[in-house]
Design a protein around this motif. Sequence first.
Motif, PDB file in Angstrom:
ATOM      1  N   VAL A  35       0.780  -1.135   0.020  1.00  0.00           N
ATOM      2  CA  VAL A  35      -0.144  -0.037   0.001  1.00  0.00           C
ATOM      3  C   VAL A  35       1.077   1.279  -0.035  1.00  0.00           C
ATOM      4  CG1 VAL A  35      -1.594   1.122   1.382  1.00  0.00           C
ATOM      5  CG2 VAL A  35      -1.972  -0.996   1.134  1.00  0.00           C
ATOM      6  N   ARG A  36       0.748   2.146  -0.753  1.00  0.00           N
ATOM      7  CA  ARG A  36       1.282   3.410  -1.030  1.00  0.00           C
ATOM      8  C   ARG A  36       0.585   4.728  -0.415  1.00  0.00           C
ATOM      9  NH1 ARG A  36       5.900   3.898  -3.351  1.00  0.00           N
ATOM     10  NH2 ARG A  36       5.522   2.260  -4.737  1.00  0.00           N
ATOM     11  N   GLU A  49       2.585 -14.668   6.752  1.00  0.00           N
ATOM     12  CA  GLU A  49       3.794 -14.982   7.348  1.00  0.00           C
ATOM     13  C   GLU A  49       4.793 -13.927   7.123  1.00  0.00           C
ATOM     14  OE1 GLU A  49       7.129 -18.235   5.810  1.00  0.00           O
ATOM     15  OE2 GLU A  49       5.249 -19.137   6.441  1.00  0.00           O
ATOM     16  N   GLY A  50       5.912 -13.754   8.171  1.00  0.00           N
ATOM     17  CA  GLY A  50       6.702 -12.503   7.933  1.00  0.00           C
ATOM     18  C   GLY A  50       6.083 -11.399   8.609  1.00  0.00           C
ATOM     19  N   HIS A  51       6.919  -9.947   8.166  1.00  0.00           N
ATOM     20  CA  HIS A  51       6.379  -8.745   8.630  1.00  0.00           C
ATOM     21  C   HIS A  51       6.357  -7.764   7.214  1.00  0.00           C
ATOM     22  CE1 HIS A  51       7.959 -10.912  12.144  1.00  0.00           C
ATOM     23  NE2 HIS A  51       7.074 -10.211  12.732  1.00  0.00           N
ATOM     24  N   ALA A  52       5.599  -6.625   7.909  1.00  0.00           N
ATOM     25  CA  ALA A  52       5.405  -5.593   7.109  1.00  0.00           C
ATOM     26  C   ALA A  52       5.660  -4.140   7.867  1.00  0.00           C
ATOM     27  CB  ALA A  52       4.043  -5.544   6.472  1.00  0.00           C
ATOM     28  N   ALA A  53       6.324  -3.217   7.309  1.00  0.00           N
ATOM     29  CA  ALA A  53       6.632  -2.085   7.959  1.00  0.00           C
ATOM     30  C   ALA A  53       5.623  -1.000   7.555  1.00  0.00           C
ATOM     31  CB  ALA A  53       7.874  -1.711   7.453  1.00  0.00           C
ATOM     32  N   VAL A  54       5.011  -0.324   8.187  1.00  0.00           N
ATOM     33  CA  VAL A  54       4.204   0.808   8.007  1.00  0.00           C
ATOM     34  C   VAL A  54       5.021   2.177   8.374  1.00  0.00           C
ATOM     35  CG1 VAL A  54       1.876   1.852   8.760  1.00  0.00           C
ATOM     36  CG2 VAL A  54       2.316  -0.574   9.066  1.00  0.00           C
ATOM     37  N   VAL A  55       5.025   3.196   7.442  1.00  0.00           N
ATOM     38  CA  VAL A  55       5.713   4.147   7.389  1.00  0.00           C
ATOM     39  C   VAL A  55       4.815   5.278   6.921  1.00  0.00           C
ATOM     40  CG1 VAL A  55       7.701   5.370   6.149  1.00  0.00           C
ATOM     41  CG2 VAL A  55       7.787   2.901   6.684  1.00  0.00           C
ATOM     42  N   VAL A  56       4.867   6.427   7.569  1.00  0.00           N
ATOM     43  CA  VAL A  56       4.096   7.536   7.498  1.00  0.00           C
ATOM     44  C   VAL A  56       5.078   8.439   6.929  1.00  0.00           C
ATOM     45  CG1 VAL A  56       2.580   9.316   8.416  1.00  0.00           C
ATOM     46  CG2 VAL A  56       2.147   6.986   8.837  1.00  0.00           C
ATOM     47  N   ALA A  57       4.762   9.128   5.829  1.00  0.00           N
ATOM     48  CA  ALA A  57       5.849  10.319   5.490  1.00  0.00           C
ATOM     49  C   ALA A  57       5.929  11.491   6.440  1.00  0.00           C
ATOM     50  CB  ALA A  57       5.267  11.002   4.096  1.00  0.00           C
ATOM     51  N   GLY A  58       7.224  11.905   6.751  1.00  0.00           N
ATOM     52  CA  GLY A  58       7.400  12.939   7.576  1.00  0.00           C
ATOM     53  C   GLY A  58       7.440  12.312   9.038  1.00  0.00           C
ATOM     54  N   VAL A  59       7.215  11.087   9.137  1.00  0.00           N
ATOM     55  CA  VAL A  59       7.118  10.829  10.413  1.00  0.00           C
ATOM     56  C   VAL A  59       8.058   9.529  10.753  1.00  0.00           C
ATOM     57  CG1 VAL A  59       5.778   9.454  12.287  1.00  0.00           C
ATOM     58  CG2 VAL A  59       4.648  11.415  10.965  1.00  0.00           C
ATOM     59  N   GLY A  60       7.972   8.622   9.723  1.00  0.00           N
ATOM     60  CA  GLY A  60       8.927   7.406   9.924  1.00  0.00           C
ATOM     61  C   GLY A  60       8.065   6.039  10.162  1.00  0.00           C
ATOM     62  N   THR A  61       8.713   5.007  10.500  1.00  0.00           N
ATOM     63  CA  THR A  61       8.126   3.645  10.556  1.00  0.00           C
ATOM     64  C   THR A  61       7.400   3.998  11.667  1.00  0.00           C
ATOM     65  OG1 THR A  61       9.948   2.653   9.779  1.00  0.00           O
ATOM     66  CG2 THR A  61       8.477   1.406  10.934  1.00  0.00           C
ATOM     67  N   GLU A  69      -2.092  -9.772  10.853  1.00  0.00           N
ATOM     68  CA  GLU A  69      -2.391  -8.433  10.701  1.00  0.00           C
ATOM     69  C   GLU A  69      -3.330  -8.082   9.210  1.00  0.00           C
ATOM     70  OE1 GLU A  69      -2.178  -6.115  12.959  1.00  0.00           O
ATOM     71  OE2 GLU A  69      -0.855  -6.576  14.353  1.00  0.00           O
ATOM     72  N   VAL A  70      -4.068  -7.188   9.283  1.00  0.00           N
ATOM     73  CA  VAL A  70      -4.639  -6.940   8.139  1.00  0.00           C
ATOM     74  C   VAL A  70      -4.167  -5.387   7.750  1.00  0.00           C
ATOM     75  CG1 VAL A  70      -6.936  -6.201   7.182  1.00  0.00           C
ATOM     76  CG2 VAL A  70      -6.848  -7.849   9.041  1.00  0.00           C
ATOM     77  N   ILE A  71      -4.079  -5.362   6.408  1.00  0.00           N
ATOM     78  CA  ILE A  71      -3.468  -4.065   5.902  1.00  0.00           C
ATOM     79  C   ILE A  71      -4.500  -3.336   4.854  1.00  0.00           C
ATOM     80  CG2 ILE A  71      -1.681  -3.025   4.365  1.00  0.00           C
ATOM     81  CD1 ILE A  71      -0.069  -5.635   5.277  1.00  0.00           C
ATOM     82  N   GLY A  72      -4.918  -2.369   5.102  1.00  0.00           N
ATOM     83  CA  GLY A  72      -5.570  -1.490   4.095  1.00  0.00           C
ATOM     84  C   GLY A  72      -7.089  -1.527   4.598  1.00  0.00           C
ATOM     85  N   GLU A  73      -7.389  -1.856   5.894  1.00  0.00           N
ATOM     86  CA  GLU A  73      -8.581  -2.152   6.320  1.00  0.00           C
ATOM     87  C   GLU A  73      -9.348  -0.628   6.533  1.00  0.00           C
ATOM     88  OE1 GLU A  73      -6.225  -1.208   9.928  1.00  0.00           O
ATOM     89  OE2 GLU A  73      -6.051  -2.572   7.986  1.00  0.00           O
ATOM     90  N   VAL A  74      -8.453   0.478   6.970  1.00  0.00           N
ATOM     91  CA  VAL A  74      -8.897   1.768   7.202  1.00  0.00           C
ATOM     92  C   VAL A  74      -9.620   2.357   6.015  1.00  0.00           C
ATOM     93  CG1 VAL A  74      -8.652   3.971   8.142  1.00  0.00           C
ATOM     94  CG2 VAL A  74      -7.844   2.085   9.278  1.00  0.00           C
ATOM     95  N   SER A  75      -8.853   2.020   5.000  1.00  0.00           N
ATOM     96  CA  SER A  75      -9.168   2.972   3.448  1.00  0.00           C
ATOM     97  C   SER A  75     -10.506   2.166   3.014  1.00  0.00           C
ATOM     98  CB  SER A  75      -8.043   2.775   2.544  1.00  0.00           C
ATOM     99  OG  SER A  75      -6.993   3.595   2.998  1.00  0.00           O
ATOM    100  N   PHE A  76     -10.589   0.807   3.313  1.00  0.00           N
ATOM    101  CA  PHE A  76     -11.639   0.004   2.942  1.00  0.00           C
ATOM    102  C   PHE A  76     -12.885   0.520   3.611  1.00  0.00           C
ATOM    103  CE2 PHE A  76     -14.656  -3.466   3.242  1.00  0.00           C
ATOM    104  CZ  PHE A  76     -14.696  -3.905   1.788  1.00  0.00           C
ATOM    105  N   SER A  83      -3.361   6.461   4.529  1.00  0.00           N
ATOM    106  CA  SER A  83      -2.498   7.487   5.418  1.00  0.00           C
ATOM    107  C   SER A  83      -0.996   7.079   5.736  1.00  0.00           C
ATOM    108  CB  SER A  83      -3.315   7.633   6.671  1.00  0.00           C
ATOM    109  OG  SER A  83      -3.278   6.499   7.419  1.00  0.00           O
ATOM    110  N   ALA A  84      -0.677   5.669   4.932  1.00  0.00           N
ATOM    111  CA  ALA A  84       0.749   5.213   5.373  1.00  0.00           C
ATOM    112  C   ALA A  84       1.077   4.344   3.883  1.00  0.00           C
ATOM    113  CB  ALA A  84       0.737   4.601   6.515  1.00  0.00           C
ATOM    114  N   THR A  85       2.189   4.111   3.896  1.00  0.00           N
ATOM    115  CA  THR A  85       3.012   3.146   2.980  1.00  0.00           C
ATOM    116  C   THR A  85       3.268   1.827   3.792  1.00  0.00           C
ATOM    117  OG1 THR A  85       3.964   4.999   1.583  1.00  0.00           O
ATOM    118  CG2 THR A  85       4.652   2.888   1.473  1.00  0.00           C
ATOM    119  N   VAL A  86       3.098   0.686   3.240  1.00  0.00           N
ATOM    120  CA  VAL A  86       3.293  -0.480   3.924  1.00  0.00           C
ATOM    121  C   VAL A  86       4.010  -1.536   3.003  1.00  0.00           C
ATOM    122  CG1 VAL A  86       2.303  -2.382   4.851  1.00  0.00           C
ATOM    123  CG2 VAL A  86       0.957  -0.316   5.186  1.00  0.00           C
ATOM    124  N   THR A  87       5.052  -1.849   3.345  1.00  0.00           N
ATOM    125  CA  THR A  87       6.264  -2.647   2.517  1.00  0.00           C
ATOM    126  C   THR A  87       6.492  -3.912   3.322  1.00  0.00           C
ATOM    127  OG1 THR A  87       7.852  -1.488   3.555  1.00  0.00           O
ATOM    128  CG2 THR A  87       7.108  -0.558   1.562  1.00  0.00           C
TER     129      THR A  87
END
Length: 180
Positions: A35-36, A49-61, A69-76, A83-87
């Motif tokens: 998610v960008r 399996e594994g991990h994802a990092a959540v980064v907010v521009a200007g704030v960091g990880t 964990e669920v990713i993209g649920e708030v925008s859904f 509101s964040a990039t997830v890698t």
Amino acid sequence: MRKVLYILGNLSDEDIEWMARAGRRLDLAAGHVLVRQGEPSDSLFIVIEGHAAVVVAGVGTVARLGSGEVIGEVSFVDSALPSATVTADGRCIALALSKREIEARLRSDGGFAGRFYKALAIFLADRLRGTVDRLRVGEAQSMDAGRIMEDELDEGLLDQVSLAGARFERMLKTLMGARA
């Protein structure tokens, strides 16, 4: 891992089977963007399996997400841009669910819609409580007997834990047998 229990504990076996069939298994290398920030995403993701990092521009990880964990649920839920990039933080396996397919199922199956939104509400409430608790670190606070600690499950959810765990294992077997 307990995060996925909130979702799977509220969905039916049929719902879980549908998710495993409808979703795509993604085997991601470190740094792959799921998610960008500020850009629409067409999928909802569950970290298998594994991990994802959540980064907010200007704030960091701001968070590191693990299995379940669920990713993209708030925008859904609110249709706003992420509101964040997830890698992927190292090798990561995720289930990608098309938002379009989820929305079609929500429209066609009222029972699924109720269970799905309840699960998301519980999940988001837990995430908010965890965030508030992390912000309080360092503050003098008494132990509130009614407060749920981050590594605890709400007693109302305990009945669903075993069932949700079995559902997650079935989903994993289905996904790990499938190729991305």
